[in-house]
Each structure stands twice: as structure tokens, then as C-alpha cells.
Design an enzyme around this catalytic site. Structure first.
Site, PDB file in Angstrom:
ATOM      1  N   ASP A   1       0.831  -1.206   0.000  1.00  0.00           N
ATOM      2  CA  ASP A   1       0.000   0.000   0.000  1.00  0.00           C
ATOM      3  C   ASP A   1       0.865   1.255   0.000  1.00  0.00           C
ATOM      4  OD1 ASP A   1      -2.189   1.639   0.063  1.00  0.00           O
ATOM      5  OD2 ASP A   1      -2.502   1.455   2.213  1.00  0.00           O
TER       6      ASP A   1
ATOM      7  N   ARG B   1       3.840   8.831  -7.349  1.00  0.00           N
ATOM      8  CA  ARG B   1       4.598  10.093  -7.358  1.00  0.00           C
ATOM      9  C   ARG B   1       5.823  10.012  -8.262  1.00  0.00           C
ATOM     10  NH1 ARG B   1       3.113   9.360  -1.960  1.00  0.00           N
ATOM     11  NH2 ARG B   1       5.145   8.404  -1.471  1.00  0.00           N
TER      12      ARG B   1
ATOM     13  N   ASP C   1      -7.227   1.795  -4.339  1.00  0.00           N
ATOM     14  CA  ASP C   1      -6.442   1.635  -3.118  1.00  0.00           C
ATOM     15  C   ASP C   1      -7.343   1.609  -1.883  1.00  0.00           C
ATOM     16  OD1 ASP C   1      -3.851   1.614  -1.678  1.00  0.00           O
ATOM     17  OD2 ASP C   1      -4.499   3.571  -0.983  1.00  0.00           O
TER      18      ASP C   1
ATOM     19  N   ASP D   1      -8.122  -1.643   0.634  1.00  0.00           N
ATOM     20  CA  ASP D   1      -7.875  -1.571   2.082  1.00  0.00           C
ATOM     21  C   ASP D   1      -9.106  -1.946   2.885  1.00  0.00           C
ATOM     22  OD1 ASP D   1      -5.290  -0.756   1.628  1.00  0.00           O
ATOM     23  OD2 ASP D   1      -5.725   1.374   1.807  1.00  0.00           O
TER      24      ASP D   1
END
Length: 308
Positions: free
Chosen positions: A88, A96, A109, A113
Site C-alpha cells: 500500500d 509520485r 487503493d 484496504d
């Protein structure tokens, strides 16, 4: 009438001239050239194959594999689940580094989770049935707080606003939680670590002894204990699983574990897990208030409530 005819003739000559220019600048096959658009300056991109999203798919595969091993193989399950959680942090770094941050990736994402944590807590509900109401509440709070927060951000902040862009004036704690990468990682990692520790503890319950699988020979009077009988301890009954719960016999037979390190991990991570639940409550309350503020403004714009 003469003025109208003159304007029509001028318009016709203008169209004819434009068509002639288009043919002279066109290709040899007679088709007029199409002016390039702004999109033609960029290469084609497949968002679904961005590196952060590929990492997200791999996380899902690992999570599903951990669920497959969850009932009977605690060590394998814990390893796969932990790797999935640690990735994660990697997908955010990849987003980035490659400049591939996308809304699809952010939602993927978050959904991954929430689903993996919910599945683990569902298993804990079967392993510790007396605490099922607590685990159910944790799942409900986790899902509700993140959904409300995401919806409030999109509805009130705009579709371009990230759910991590929390203004400090609304909540300094949420601002710190979402903007400080170290704080976010520590809270998320130790929160998952606590539930993993509980999962390992379910395989080290003193109630689930291998001897429970062997029938005890009755004495001369005929008294004896049946296989599956519990140790006579009210404290242990409150904490650990019932021998007749799901997969209890398999736990006792093949997967008995020492409980020292699970207890250590649970003790270290419990304060952070509790703090994470407090953040979820604050997130739920703040999102609800933000949506209510928007409702008040919308009602006033519509002239509601009507004055009598």
C-alpha cells in the site's frame, strides 16, 4: 431585394473560396486536411496499466491468496496479508515517481484496504464469537466513515478534490493524519498489525488443545469428559474461541502456535488501533457536518424553509 441578393451572393462566394482553400491544402486523395487537436500531442495512455494500479492488482491477488489460507494456515496467511498491506505504501511512491496519480488508483487503493480489513475482521468474528458484536461494529465504522468522508469530499469540495486534502480548519487531527505520510503509515500499519495479532492468537488459544481430539477413557464409575470439552475457566471462556467454532479442530490439530509474540504484537499495536478508531469516528462526524452545511446552503438557495 437587391441588398438581400447581394448578401447571398457574397456568402456563396465566401463558401466557395473556403472549399477551394481546403482542397488545395488537403491530401492527394481530395479529402480536406483535419487540423490537429490538443490530444494528438500526447501519447495514448491506458490508466488501468499504470504502475501504481498494477501494484494494486497484485495487492488484490495477495489478499485473495491470504483469505484462501486464512482458516487453516496462519503463518502463510499472515505473510501474504502483510505483504499486501505493505505494498500500500509502494503504490503511492510509484504514483509520485512515475507521475501517475489517478482517481481510479485512489479509489482502487481505498476499496482494497477496506475489503481486506473487513474480510480479516469477519474471520475474527468466527474465531472469537463472543466478541462478534465488537468486530461487526468495527467493520461498520470503518466502511461508514470512509464512505461518508469520500462522498462529502466529492460533493462539497468538487470532483477534482482529493479525499486526503483535509483543511486544517475542519480538523487538525484529520489534516495531520492525511497529509503526514509517516503518521498515515504508522496508524494504518499498526491497525492491521493488531488484527493480525488477534488472528494469530486464535491459533494459540489454551482452550484449543490437541488433546481435545482424543476421547478420554471413562473411569471405573463411568465418568469422563467428551472430546471438545472446555477448560473450566470463566476468564478463558470470555477471551478465547469455543472449540466448536469454525475450523477449531483444524486449529488444534495442525496449527497450534505459541502465543508469546502475538500477545506482544497485540499489546504494542492496540493503542494505535484504538486511536485509528477515534479518527474514524471524527472522520464520520466531520463528513456528516460538512454535508449538513451543504444541505443548509442548498435549501436557502431554493428558498426553504418557506416563510409563513
Amino acid at each position: 431585394m437587391n441588398g438581400v441578393r447581394a448578401r447571398r451572393q457574397a456568402a456563396a462566394e465566401k463558401e466557395k473560396t473556403a472549399a477551394t482553400n481546403g482542397n488545395s491544402n488537403g491530401k492527394s486523395n481530395g479529402h480536406a486536411a483535419v487540423a490537429p487537436t490538443a490530444d494528438d500531442d500526447y501519447p495514448h495512455e491506458n490508466i488501468f496499466l499504470f504502475w501504481p494500479n498494477v501494484i494494486g492488482y497484485f495487492r488484490i491477488i495477495l489478499a485473495i491468496a491470504s483469505l484462501y489460507y486464512m482458516p487453516l494456515h496462519p503463518r502463510t496467511c499472515s505473510l501474504l496479508y502483510s505483504i499486501s498491506c505493505l505494498l500500500d505504501a509502494l503504490d503511492g511512491y510509484a504514483a509520485r515517481y512515475f507521475e501517475q496519480s489517478t482517481r481510479f488508483g485512489a479509489v482502487l487503493d481505498m476499496v482494497t484496504d477496506r475489503c481486506t480489513t473487513a474480510c480479516l475482521i469477519v474471520f475474527l468474528s468466527t474465531a472469537f464469537p463472543r466478541w462478534a458484536i465488537v468486530f461487526q461494529g468495527l467493520v461498520a465504522l470503518d466502511l461508514a466513515s470512509h464512505y461518508m468522508h469520500m462522498y462529502a469530499t466529492l460533493a462539497m469540495g468538487g470532483s477534482e478534490t482529493s479525499h486526503k486534502a483535509v483543511d486544517r480548519s475542519r480538523s487538525w487531527l484529520l489534516n495531520l493524519y492525511y497529509t503526514n505520510k509517516t503518521v498515515l503509515f504508522v496508524f494504518c500499519a499498526l491497525n492491521e498489525l493488531f488484527f493480525i495479532a488477534l488472528y494469530l492468537l486464535s491459533f494459540s488459544s489454551p482452550i484449543l488443545q490437541p488433546s481435545l481430539l482424543k476421547p478420554i477413557v471413562p473411569d471405573a464409575v463411568g465418568n469422563g469428559l467428551h472430546a471438545g470439552a472446555q477448560i473450566n475457566s470463566s476468564i478463558l471462556r470470555q477471551i478465547f474461541a469455543n472449540p466448536h467454532s469454525a475450523a477449531a479442530l483444524e486449529m488444534a490439530r495442525a496449527n497450534k502456535m505459541d502465543s508469546f509474540w502475538p500477545w506482544v504484537l497485540a499489546g504494542i499495536s492496540f493503542p494505535v488501533m484504538a486511536g485509528k478508531q477515534i479518527i474514524n469516528v471524527i472522520q464520520l462526524v466531520k463528513a456528516s457536518k460538512w454535508l449538513a452545511e451543504g444541505d443548509v446552503k442548498a435549501r436557502r438557495a431554493a428558498g426553504l424553509p418557506r416563510r409563513r
